[in-house]
Design a protein around this motif. Structure first.
Motif, PDB file in Angstrom:
ATOM      1  N   ILE A 292      52.239  28.423  31.301  1.00 36.14           N
ATOM      2  CA  ILE A 292      51.346  28.939  32.345  1.00 36.14           C
ATOM      3  C   ILE A 292      51.313  27.981  33.529  1.00 36.14           C
ATOM      4  N   ASN A 293      51.127  26.700  33.253  1.00 32.20           N
ATOM      5  CA  ASN A 293      50.902  25.722  34.320  1.00 32.20           C
ATOM      6  C   ASN A 293      52.118  25.487  35.205  1.00 32.20           C
ATOM      7  N   GLN A 294      53.304  25.379  34.594  1.00 30.94           N
ATOM      8  CA  GLN A 294      54.490  24.941  35.328  1.00 30.94           C
ATOM      9  C   GLN A 294      55.136  26.109  36.066  1.00 30.94           C
ATOM     10  N   SER A 295      54.458  26.508  37.127  1.00 30.77           N
ATOM     11  CA  SER A 295      54.878  27.678  37.881  1.00 30.77           C
ATOM     12  C   SER A 295      54.424  27.532  39.323  1.00 30.77           C
ATOM     13  N   ALA A 296      55.158  28.138  40.227  1.00 33.85           N
ATOM     14  CA  ALA A 296      54.746  28.156  41.628  1.00 33.85           C
ATOM     15  C   ALA A 296      53.525  29.039  41.854  1.00 33.85           C
ATOM     16  N   SER A 297      53.094  29.763  40.817  1.00 38.72           N
ATOM     17  CA  SER A 297      51.827  30.500  40.880  1.00 38.72           C
ATOM     18  C   SER A 297      50.965  30.160  39.662  1.00 38.72           C
ATOM     19  N   GLY A 298      51.087  28.910  39.171  1.00 42.56           N
ATOM     20  CA  GLY A 298      50.404  28.507  37.949  1.00 42.56           C
ATOM     21  C   GLY A 298      48.895  28.578  38.043  1.00 42.56           C
ATOM     22  N   THR A 299      48.330  28.189  39.170  1.00 44.32           N
ATOM     23  CA  THR A 299      46.874  28.209  39.304  1.00 44.32           C
ATOM     24  C   THR A 299      46.348  29.631  39.182  1.00 44.32           C
ATOM     25  N   ASP A 300      47.001  30.579  39.819  1.00 44.66           N
ATOM     26  CA  ASP A 300      46.576  31.979  39.700  1.00 44.66           C
ATOM     27  C   ASP A 300      46.692  32.461  38.260  1.00 44.66           C
ATOM     28  N   ARG A 301      47.715  32.044  37.564  1.00 45.10           N
ATOM     29  CA  ARG A 301      47.866  32.473  36.166  1.00 45.10           C
ATOM     30  C   ARG A 301      46.736  31.918  35.307  1.00 45.10           C
ATOM     31  N   VAL A 302      46.361  30.659  35.566  1.00 44.89           N
ATOM     32  CA  VAL A 302      45.221  30.081  34.850  1.00 44.89           C
ATOM     33  C   VAL A 302      43.971  30.901  35.131  1.00 44.89           C
ATOM     34  N   ASN A 303      43.727  31.225  36.395  1.00 48.38           N
ATOM     35  CA  ASN A 303      42.528  31.991  36.718  1.00 48.38           C
ATOM     36  C   ASN A 303      42.595  33.413  36.197  1.00 48.38           C
ATOM     37  N   GLY A 304      43.793  33.971  36.060  1.00 50.96           N
ATOM     38  CA  GLY A 304      43.913  35.282  35.438  1.00 50.96           C
ATOM     39  C   GLY A 304      43.417  35.273  34.001  1.00 50.96           C
ATOM     40  N   ILE A 305      43.716  34.206  33.275  1.00 47.92           N
ATOM     41  CA  ILE A 305      43.225  34.056  31.901  1.00 47.92           C
ATOM     42  C   ILE A 305      41.710  33.854  31.895  1.00 47.92           C
ATOM     43  N   ILE A 306      41.245  32.921  32.708  1.00 45.95           N
ATOM     44  CA  ILE A 306      39.804  32.632  32.732  1.00 45.95           C
ATOM     45  C   ILE A 306      39.007  33.865  33.141  1.00 45.95           C
ATOM     46  N   ASN A 307      39.533  34.669  34.076  1.00 46.13           N
ATOM     47  CA  ASN A 307      38.837  35.894  34.482  1.00 46.13           C
ATOM     48  C   ASN A 307      38.471  36.754  33.285  1.00 46.13           C
ATOM     49  N   CYS A 308      39.400  36.904  32.346  1.00 50.37           N
ATOM     50  CA  CYS A 308      39.159  37.785  31.195  1.00 50.37           C
ATOM     51  C   CYS A 308      38.065  37.230  30.297  1.00 50.37           C
ATOM     52  N   HIS A 309      37.977  35.902  30.198  1.00 47.45           N
ATOM     53  CA  HIS A 309      36.904  35.311  29.393  1.00 47.45           C
ATOM     54  C   HIS A 309      35.559  35.421  30.103  1.00 47.45           C
ATOM     55  N   LEU A 310      35.551  35.232  31.409  1.00 52.23           N
ATOM     56  CA  LEU A 310      34.291  35.379  32.141  1.00 52.23           C
ATOM     57  C   LEU A 310      33.816  36.827  32.139  1.00 52.23           C
ATOM     58  N   ALA A 311      34.729  37.762  32.244  1.00 54.77           N
ATOM     59  CA  ALA A 311      34.344  39.180  32.276  1.00 54.77           C
ATOM     60  C   ALA A 311      33.689  39.625  30.986  1.00 54.77           C
ATOM     61  N   THR A 312      34.016  38.946  29.899  1.00 53.41           N
ATOM     62  CA  THR A 312      33.462  39.326  28.584  1.00 53.41           C
ATOM     63  C   THR A 312      32.420  38.332  28.089  1.00 53.41           C
ATOM     64  N   GLY A 313      32.115  37.305  28.884  1.00 55.88           N
ATOM     65  CA  GLY A 313      31.132  36.303  28.460  1.00 55.88           C
ATOM     66  C   GLY A 313      31.609  35.444  27.317  1.00 55.88           C
ATOM     67  N   ARG A 314      32.913  35.399  27.089  1.00 57.07           N
ATOM     68  CA  ARG A 314      33.449  34.664  25.940  1.00 57.07           C
ATOM     69  C   ARG A 314      33.799  33.227  26.347  1.00 57.07           C
ATOM     70  N   ILE A 315      32.741  32.484  26.550  1.00 52.20           N
ATOM     71  CA  ILE A 315      32.867  31.089  26.958  1.00 52.20           C
ATOM     72  C   ILE A 315      31.554  30.402  26.608  1.00 52.20           C
ATOM     73  N   GLY A 316      31.640  29.124  26.213  1.00 50.96           N
ATOM     74  CA  GLY A 316      30.432  28.404  25.843  1.00 50.96           C
ATOM     75  C   GLY A 316      29.854  28.823  24.514  1.00 50.96           C
ATOM     76  N   GLN A 317      30.643  29.531  23.717  1.00 52.40           N
ATOM     77  CA  GLN A 317      30.204  29.982  22.402  1.00 52.40           C
ATOM     78  C   GLN A 317      31.174  29.478  21.343  1.00 52.40           C
ATOM     79  N   PRO A 318      30.737  29.303  20.097  1.00 47.81           N
ATOM     80  CA  PRO A 318      31.666  28.911  19.042  1.00 47.81           C
ATOM     81  C   PRO A 318      32.805  29.924  18.914  1.00 47.81           C
ATOM     82  N   GLY A 319      34.022  29.426  18.855  1.00 47.09           N
ATOM     83  CA  GLY A 319      35.173  30.298  18.642  1.00 47.09           C
ATOM     84  C   GLY A 319      35.558  31.122  19.846  1.00 47.09           C
ATOM     85  N   ALA A 320      35.163  30.716  21.048  1.00 49.41           N
ATOM     86  CA  ALA A 320      35.481  31.527  22.222  1.00 49.41           C
ATOM     87  C   ALA A 320      35.672  30.632  23.438  1.00 49.41           C
ATOM     88  N   GLY A 321      36.698  30.961  24.239  1.00 46.95           N
ATOM     89  CA  GLY A 321      36.880  30.262  25.506  1.00 46.95           C
ATOM     90  C   GLY A 321      38.333  30.120  25.898  1.00 46.95           C
TER      91      GLY A 321
END
Length: 882
Positions: A292-321
């Motif tokens: 994911i990281n080693q890309s000329a669009s790596g930052t966007d790819r990271v945020n694409g992943i994080i978006n899905c966790h934020l959209a579902t609230g799956r962060i800051g909980q055991p077994g999620a993030g």
């Protein structure tokens, strides 16, 4: 003596117990009470005791190749930096540092450059592996904050592994996931990678997506979550900004499962299954790394992943993030102190109030006020002559940078190149004017921070050889010579750590994620005894913090997280007529970075001993390359030669090459010479995972290999050096034949001793062995093609004293004695068990589990790094893996 310390390899941060016997023999074992590994080690960690020898060490300071005193070397460094600064300004200076440094080393280097020399031109090789994760987390959370702990992998019900061959690159963490799945078979694992790797052997679903399409896949997931009503609307309303824009971008670029399937080159059924699992599983961890990281669009790819966790609230909980796993042992520690050119210190940026805060804390008026040059830009500035002096610490950029030939040439033209290293001969030390001998792992004292924010002590158990000194000491001595003695008065690493901890809490009213203020008052004894602890470590959380964002508070001024609209972009360059294949680079299981440490262990070279290119059989036929032969890979930036490996696990249209080999170990085999220097516009991380290349058969005039008891340099266009037990092996090939092979053999091996020889001059074949006092001194095998005898049985002859008659005959015939057991390529490095022996045992004895193989042959019973390959061998032998 028994010392608790930390492994110097990957970002898992395994604890070690090192025992030094009265006879000075060293043994290394996993620390059973360290939270990261609970006693487990991978093959590299298990072999650490084999890498501690003095061979190849840089033992004394040198100026232009001549040994000098420390005073002379330090005076020269300080005078050179001051001369360039005074003549050209501070931005004509640069430091290039490394995740191999301890946090204390990093801290003083960053403080000297950004706080007192007055430039932010200090960057780190972590830019090459972690910068996109850093930038993505900063955009989403307002801080470079990894929210998860390793235990979340064991508590999750779905683990999505994206762009990571964790089985090889983070083996102990992979073993934790593997054991969790064995205990809870209902835990599902999805791997997302263009290649099918050892990690995929654990997965319930492998998505071999087209290279560069990760952002489309995760935009499609976000759109699916919205369309199937699986959003956490309360969490979005209360704790997230930017959902509408992110969702609109996802709808526009990945409107449906069929559209995503078409773009990613996957089946609709597989994508629908992945999306359904993610949508209907509350406990989801997405583990991502360099793919994911080693890309000329790596930052966007990271945020694409994080978006899905934020959209579902799956962060800051055991077994999620969303969980970024670092590549180096102290990549995170370097980020904490500001080792990246885009950070100031203690996770602060270059906002005026942050600059003022750091200036007051450090007692200086010369703090850098703007970000410095990122790694690739830094070396481009060296090439242009804008940077006149560079100090490189604990890294080998002449090998590891993209477009490596270009930047190595730039180093050779630079006015002043200073290199601090523990190894004398590397591709980078060859470019240096001043060499400073640094302490190595085992001789260093300080701290490191692993991928889960866990700070651990690294403790010395060896005296530094020669005149080697710790990096923090070297930097401090230079700072004092530059007139900054009062601010660099440190006498121990504990002094530095206390200041680092105090800065993290200075004027930090909970607005900065990184905070270890509770460690700022440690006594020397408490620092020495410091147990592993996860930051933040504050007055209210003295035992550390396992998981971030449990209170749903983030570090943007609003207190909310941010979702980002992601517009997927193609890689910087796409394959075409001239360069039709996409090059992917990465690591192999038993080697580390440019092999200055791991190549010292003969055991670690058993698994993969030579640079290779992995290619799908259909592509191999199309481009005229065959298994085991040599091939030339060419890009717009350079070329390399590698041994061909055919694999249907490789996606058609792509090839894979390991990153590890340097000119010091393998002539014309540096993967970095091929790599596109295009970078992510936000993170500055290079695109190591996608460079258009072509592949052609390399047809030299001769192929050969040489085995000898003594290392050397041989006249060959292609040469790979491999350390063995009591011998060295050299794989060789040349474009021009030698006039006389008997004469050449004696030039390479020495003319004395008893010689056994066979030559077919017309056929271009030659075999020779030289024997001293009944012992094999060396042998040379030459042929017109790559088809040469197996090496393993010949290597075993170096332990034979004296050689038996049948062994002498085998040397002349080029065939192993009849009683020799065929091993084939080594799979289990710990016990030297090869693929052929494993396959024979699986078929003969009906072995259907790695455990059964372990009982029979011991393979897989030590470090366990080979277990995914054992499972693959069982499956390929037609047996169902139990």
């Amino acid at each position: 003596m028994n010392v608790a310390t930390t492994c110097p390899y990957c970002g898992v941060g395994c604890g070690l117990r090192v025992t030094r016997a009265p006879d000075a023999a060293i043994t290394v074992a996993g620390d059973p009470i360290h939270p990261a590994n609970a006693g487990w080690l991978c093959s590299k960690g298990a072999a650490l005791a084999e890498t501690l020898g003095p061979d190849g060490r840089l033992l004394h300071p040198e100026i232009r190749g001549a040994r000098v005193s420390w005073d002379a070397a330090l005076d020269a460094v300080a005078a050179g930096l001051a001369r360039v600064r005074d003549a050209r300004g501070p931005d004509a200076l640069a430091f290039y540092v490394s995740g191999q440094l301890l946090t204390e080393d990093y801290y003083v280097a960053n403080k000297l450059m950004k706080g007192f020399l007055g430039s932010a031109n200090i960057d780190t090789n972590s830019r090459l592996c972690m910068a996109s994760a850093v930038a993505g987390q900063q955009r989403a959370f307002g801080a470079d904050a990894v929210p998860c702990s390793y235990e979340d992998l064991e508590q999750a019900d779905l683990v999505v592994v994206v762009g990571s061959n964790a089985a090889w690159c983070h083996p102990v963490l992979f073993r934790r996931l593997q054991r969790a799945k064995e205990g809870r078979p209902e835990l599902k694992v999805v791997t997302i990678d263009p290649r099918r790797t050892a990690t995929s052997e654990l997965s319930d679903l492998h998505l071999a997506l087209a290279p560069g399409t990760d952002a489309i896949l995760f935009n499609g997931l976000l759109n699916y979550l919205r369309a199937s009503d699986r959003l956490d609307l309360e969490f979005l309303e209360m704790h997230v900004e930017g959902f509408a824009a992110a969702s609109a971008a996802a709808r526009a670029t990945a409107p449906s499962v069929p559209a995503v399937a078409h773009a990613c080159g996957l089946s609709e059924q597989d994508i629908a299954r992945f999306y359904h699992w993610f949508a209907h599983t509350e406990r989801v961890v997405t583990l991502y790394s360099q793919g994911i990281n080693q890309s000329a669009s790596g930052t966007d790819r990271v945020n694409g992943i994080i978006n899905c966790h934020l959209a579902t609230g799956r962060i800051g909980q055991p077994g999620a993030g969303p969980f970024s796993i670092t590549g180096q042992p102290n990549a995170m520690g370097g980020r904490e102190v500001g080792g990246l050119a885009t950070q100031l210190a203690a996770h602060m940026d270059f906002a005026p109030e942050a600059v003022d805060r750091v200036a007051r804390f450090w007692g200086t008026t010369n703090v850098a006020r703007k970000p410095g040059l990122k790694a690739v830009d830094m070396f481009a500035a060296i090439e242009r002559g804008e940077i006149k002096a560079v100090w490189i610490m604990a890294t080998n950029p002449a090998v590891s940078l993209p477009d490596a030939d270009r930047f190595r040439a730039a180093l050779k033209r630079c006015e002043l190149v200073i290199v601090s290293d523990c190894v004398r001969h590397t591709d980078t030390t060859a470019c240096a004017h001043i060499l400073l001998p640094a302490a190595a792992w085992g001789e260093k004292d300080g701290t490191v921070t692993n991928s889960e924010r866990r700070i651990s002590r690294q403790r010395a158990f060896l005296e530094a050889p020669g005149e080697a000194r710790p990096d923090w000491w070297i930097v401090t001595q230079v700072a004092r010579r530059l007139g900054f003695g009062a601010q660099f008065s440190y006498e121990t690493p504990a002094d530095i750590f206390r200041e680092h901890a105090a800065l993290s809490g200075f004027e930090n009213a909970g607005t900065r994620a990184f905070d270890i203020r509770a460690l700022a008052d440690l006594t020397d004894a408490e620092y020495e005894a410091l147990a592993p602890v996860q930051w933040p470590v504050t007055r209210s959380a003295r035992r550390g913090t396992a998981r971030l964002f449990t209170d749903r508070r983030f570090f943007h001024s609003s207190g909310k997280a941010r979702m980002l609209p992601i517009t997927p972009r193609e890689p910087a360059n796409l394959p075409g007529a001239e360069y039709p294949l996409a090059l992917n680079t990465g690591r192999v299981r038993d080697q580390w970075h440019t092999m200055t440490r791991t190549a010292q262990s003969a055991r670690l070279l058993l698994h993969v001993s030579e640079p290779y290119v992995e290619i799908h059989p259909d592509d191999a036929r199309a481009y005229g390359v065959v298994e085991g032969a040599l091939a030339r890979l060419t890009s717009a930036f350079g070329e390399m030669i590698a041994r061909v490996q055919l694999s249907r696990d490789q996606r058609p249209g792509s090839v894979f090459v390991p990153i590890h080999w340097s000119d010091a170990l393998a002539r014309r085999a540096r993967a970095g010479a091929l790599v596109n220097p295009a970078t992510d516009p936000i993170s500055g991380q290079p695109e190591f995972k996608h460079t258009p290349v072509r592949i052609d058969a390399y047809a030299p005039a001769w192929h050969g290999f040489l085995l000898t008891r003594h290392p050397g340099v041989f006249d060959a266009d292609y040469q790979v050096q491999v350390k063995g037990e009591a011998h060295w092996r050299y794989e060789l090939a040349g474009d021009t034949p030698f006039t006389s092979w008997p004469a050449q053999a004696r030039a390479w091996l020495g003319s004395h001793g008893e010689w056994l020889e066979f030559e077919d001059a017309k056929g271009g074949r030659y075999r020779a062995a030289c024997i001293d006092d009944g012992r094999l001194r060396g042998c040379l095998f030459v042929a017109p093609t790559h088809e040469l005898p197996a090496r393993a049985w010949l290597q075993a002859l170096f332990a034979a004293e004296p050689l038996r008659t049948e062994e002498r005959l085998s040397l002349l015939s080029g065939r192993a004695p009849l009683a020799t057991v065929a091993e084939g390529p080594i799979v289990c490095s710990c016990f030297g068990i090869g693929r052929d022996r494993l396959i024979n045992a699986i078929r003969r004895d009906g072995l259907s589990t790695p455990e059964a193989i372990g009982v029979k042959l011991r393979a897989g019973t030590s470090c366990g790094s080979c277990i995914p390959e054992l499972k693959a061998l069982i499956a390929s032998s037609g047996r169902r893996v139990a």
